[in-house]
Motif scaffolding. Structure first.
Motif, PDB file in Angstrom:
ATOM      1  N   PHE A 164      29.198 -28.226   8.137  1.00 60.71           N
ATOM      2  CA  PHE A 164      28.429 -27.769   6.978  1.00 60.71           C
ATOM      3  C   PHE A 164      28.831 -26.340   6.621  1.00 60.71           C
ATOM      4  O   PHE A 164      28.828 -25.446   7.476  1.00 60.71           O
ATOM      5  N   GLN A 165      29.172 -26.097   5.358  1.00 60.32           N
ATOM      6  CA  GLN A 165      29.666 -24.790   4.914  1.00 60.32           C
ATOM      7  C   GLN A 165      28.674 -24.015   4.051  1.00 60.32           C
ATOM      8  O   GLN A 165      28.926 -22.858   3.722  1.00 60.32           O
ATOM      9  N   GLN A 166      27.552 -24.627   3.700  1.00 61.77           N
ATOM     10  CA  GLN A 166      26.613 -23.975   2.769  1.00 61.77           C
ATOM     11  C   GLN A 166      25.427 -23.351   3.517  1.00 61.77           C
ATOM     12  O   GLN A 166      24.295 -23.399   3.061  1.00 61.77           O
ATOM     13  N   THR A 167      25.710 -22.762   4.662  1.00 60.94           N
ATOM     14  CA  THR A 167      24.638 -22.219   5.506  1.00 60.94           C
ATOM     15  C   THR A 167      23.865 -21.094   4.822  1.00 60.94           C
ATOM     16  O   THR A 167      22.713 -20.833   5.175  1.00 60.94           O
ATOM     17  N   ALA A 168      24.462 -20.433   3.856  1.00 54.42           N
ATOM     18  CA  ALA A 168      23.782 -19.329   3.172  1.00 54.42           C
ATOM     19  C   ALA A 168      22.592 -19.796   2.348  1.00 54.42           C
ATOM     20  O   ALA A 168      21.690 -18.998   2.050  1.00 54.42           O
ATOM     21  N   VAL A 169      22.562 -21.084   1.983  1.00 54.94           N
ATOM     22  CA  VAL A 169      21.464 -21.582   1.151  1.00 54.94           C
ATOM     23  C   VAL A 169      20.493 -22.451   1.945  1.00 54.94           C
ATOM     24  O   VAL A 169      19.665 -23.148   1.368  1.00 54.94           O
ATOM     25  N   VAL A 170      20.618 -22.421   3.276  1.00 57.67           N
ATOM     26  CA  VAL A 170      19.694 -23.139   4.147  1.00 57.67           C
ATOM     27  C   VAL A 170      19.053 -22.155   5.112  1.00 57.67           C
ATOM     28  O   VAL A 170      19.745 -21.376   5.760  1.00 57.67           O
ATOM     29  N   ASN A 208      15.178 -14.953  -1.090  1.00 55.35           N
ATOM     30  CA  ASN A 208      16.633 -15.130  -1.115  1.00 55.35           C
ATOM     31  C   ASN A 208      17.068 -16.436  -1.763  1.00 55.35           C
ATOM     32  O   ASN A 208      18.239 -16.792  -1.721  1.00 55.35           O
ATOM     33  N   GLU A 209      16.093 -17.165  -2.333  1.00 50.23           N
ATOM     34  CA  GLU A 209      16.367 -18.334  -3.175  1.00 50.23           C
ATOM     35  C   GLU A 209      17.232 -19.369  -2.472  1.00 50.23           C
ATOM     36  O   GLU A 209      18.227 -19.856  -3.013  1.00 50.23           O
ATOM     37  N   VAL A 210      16.866 -19.721  -1.253  1.00 49.39           N
ATOM     38  CA  VAL A 210      17.589 -20.776  -0.554  1.00 49.39           C
ATOM     39  C   VAL A 210      17.272 -22.125  -1.204  1.00 49.39           C
ATOM     40  O   VAL A 210      16.325 -22.253  -1.993  1.00 49.39           O
ATOM     41  N   SER A 211      18.059 -23.123  -0.866  1.00 44.98           N
ATOM     42  CA  SER A 211      17.826 -24.468  -1.408  1.00 44.98           C
ATOM     43  C   SER A 211      16.989 -25.324  -0.475  1.00 44.98           C
ATOM     44  O   SER A 211      16.250 -26.200  -0.929  1.00 44.98           O
TER      45      SER A 211
END
Length: 262
Positions: A74-80, A157-160
């Protein structure tokens, strides 16, 4: 129309002891799902995947517009935002520093003026958590205050996705009510919340679905209006208990259990 954030098809993870086994699952944006199952059912393994620590051994995962396949991590760790059993915050830093600076999605760049940092976070706290201040060091907060900081950090921080792994199982009713209010707020911002546990659902005022996970798979899904605890208890323990199953009668005076010199 609801928009899908997360979708998996027959997902298995590659770690030697990974417990995620052909998982098929989905979550919409702004939805709250309670993912419940016994210890070892795969909930924590799924969290470590969202932290970028495991690779897919088979199956497919789509997160937003990106698709992950065999061999990928998983590469989208900034939004989790992953919330674990104990708060993962830096105790020596202030509340404001933890919320705005200690994040991959840091909004503030260049020269940082602490006064403006504190003003921004104190305004946030005045609306949602008025019992502590932005200048307070995290090490001086209570347990529930630290939990509130984690959720405020996710919102600011507007995570998903917020993935909560066995974090709230010991909270009392008043503290849990504060968490529920924060999750309502996250949902209103379009943030998806997956809250894991081993017992009965805790967040029903905000829960959209309850998913029962066993042996790495989803075995049953409930909506709030069709949830029956007796059935749920059967699924989570490995059996199936009928909603209509009669309770066994015990005749008056009949000894069921006795002990002496225990």
């Amino acid at each position: 129309m609801k928009k899908e954030l997360l979708w998996t098809s027959r997902l298995s993870l590659s770690a030697e002891e990974s417990l995620v086994n052909e998982l098929s699952f989905y979550a919409f944006k702004g939805e709250c799902i309670e993912l419940l199952g016994p210890t070892g059912s795969g909930k924590t393994a799924l969290r470590t995947f969202f932290q970028g620590k495991e690779k897919i051994s088979s199956g497919t995962l789509r997160f937003g517009e990106r698709i992950y396949r065999t061999g990928e991590s998983f590469q989208q760790t900034a939004v989790v935002m992953c919330i674990q059993e104990e708060p993962v915050l830096i105790g020596s830093l202030t509340v404001a520093e933890n919320i705005l600076l200690c994040t991959p999605r840091r909004k503030i760049r260049g020269l940082i003026r602490k006064r403006s940092l504190y003003t921004q976070v104190n305004f946030l706290l005045s609306r949602y958590a008025g019992d502590f201040r932005a200048e307070t060091k995290v090490e001086n907060l209570t347990y529930i205050q630290k939990r509130m900081v984690e959720l405020l950090k996710a919102m600011e921080n507007e995570v998903s996705l917020v993935y909560i792994d066995n974090a709230y199982i010991e909270l009392g009713a008043n503290d849990l009510r504060r968490i529920i209010d924060m999750i309502k707020l996250l949902k209103s911002r379009g943030i998806t919340v997956i809250c894991c546990g081993t017992g009965r659902p805790q967040l029903f005022p905000v829960t959209d679905r309850v998913a029962v996970m066993r042996q790495g798979r989803i075995v049953r899904i409930y909506h709030e209006n069709d949830f029956v605890f007796s059935q749920f208890a059967g699924w989570i323990s490995g059996g199936r208990v009928s909603e209509d199953e009669p309770r066994k009668k015990i005749l008056p005076g009949k000894t069921v259990l006795s002990a002496e010199n225990l």
